[in-house]
Design a protein around this motif. Sequence first.
Motif, PDB file in Angstrom:
ATOM      1  N   ILE A  58      -4.416  -1.513  -5.111  1.00  0.00           N
ATOM      2  CA  ILE A  58      -3.542  -2.448  -4.374  1.00  0.00           C
ATOM      3  C   ILE A  58      -2.104  -1.923  -4.376  1.00  0.00           C
ATOM      4  O   ILE A  58      -1.433  -1.930  -3.336  1.00  0.00           O
ATOM      5  N   THR A  61      -1.811   1.019  -2.022  1.00  0.00           N
ATOM      6  CA  THR A  61      -1.857   0.573  -0.625  1.00  0.00           C
ATOM      7  C   THR A  61      -0.528  -0.032  -0.210  1.00  0.00           C
ATOM      8  O   THR A  61      -0.013   0.261   0.878  1.00  0.00           O
ATOM      9  N   GLU A  62       0.048  -0.873  -1.053  1.00  0.00           N
ATOM     10  CA  GLU A  62       1.354  -1.465  -0.746  1.00  0.00           C
ATOM     11  C   GLU A  62       2.436  -0.391  -0.658  1.00  0.00           C
ATOM     12  O   GLU A  62       3.332  -0.475   0.176  1.00  0.00           O
ATOM     13  N   ILE A  65       2.008   1.271   2.673  1.00  0.00           N
ATOM     14  CA  ILE A  65       2.498   0.369   3.724  1.00  0.00           C
ATOM     15  C   ILE A  65       4.023   0.411   3.781  1.00  0.00           C
ATOM     16  O   ILE A  65       4.616   0.511   4.865  1.00  0.00           O
ATOM     17  N   GLU A  76       2.771  -3.163   8.904  1.00  0.00           N
ATOM     18  CA  GLU A  76       3.134  -4.299   8.050  1.00  0.00           C
ATOM     19  C   GLU A  76       2.301  -5.536   8.361  1.00  0.00           C
ATOM     20  O   GLU A  76       2.096  -6.381   7.504  1.00  0.00           O
ATOM     21  N   THR A  80      -4.133  -5.654   4.124  1.00  0.00           N
ATOM     22  CA  THR A  80      -4.079  -4.599   3.117  1.00  0.00           C
ATOM     23  C   THR A  80      -5.407  -3.855   3.010  1.00  0.00           C
ATOM     24  O   THR A  80      -5.433  -2.631   2.857  1.00  0.00           O
TER      25      THR A  80
END
Length: 115
Positions: A58, A61-62, A65, A76, A80
């Motif tokens: 996570i 991935t963030e 992004i 955006e 996710t």
Amino acid sequence: MKTSVPCPNCQKAITLEDFEDFSSPLTMKCPYCQAKLKETKVTPFLIVGVIAIIPLFIFLTELVISLLSSVVPIIEKMPTAVVFLGLLYPIYALYERANGLLMFNKGNLQLKRRQ
């Protein structure tokens, strides 16, 4: 490194290729006798590993992004999970491959009890 493990039911060799064809460690069946199999030696440790690796996935991935949002603003607004599967799937595939190899080489296959 092992090349095969015997089926606890029919004693025929289950190869690494057969092991890779299992859809998940919870649905393993012998390719010869169709006996339902379970692994008991390393699965608990792999479950703990999953609990530890999910937040890392996570976070990565963030991070992706946030890095790509200036170049591709629509990223955006994407879920996710879609970004993870689209951009970080190779990392996940390597993780799954390592889990499979660990389970194959260090695991202990047993027959599932009939219910």
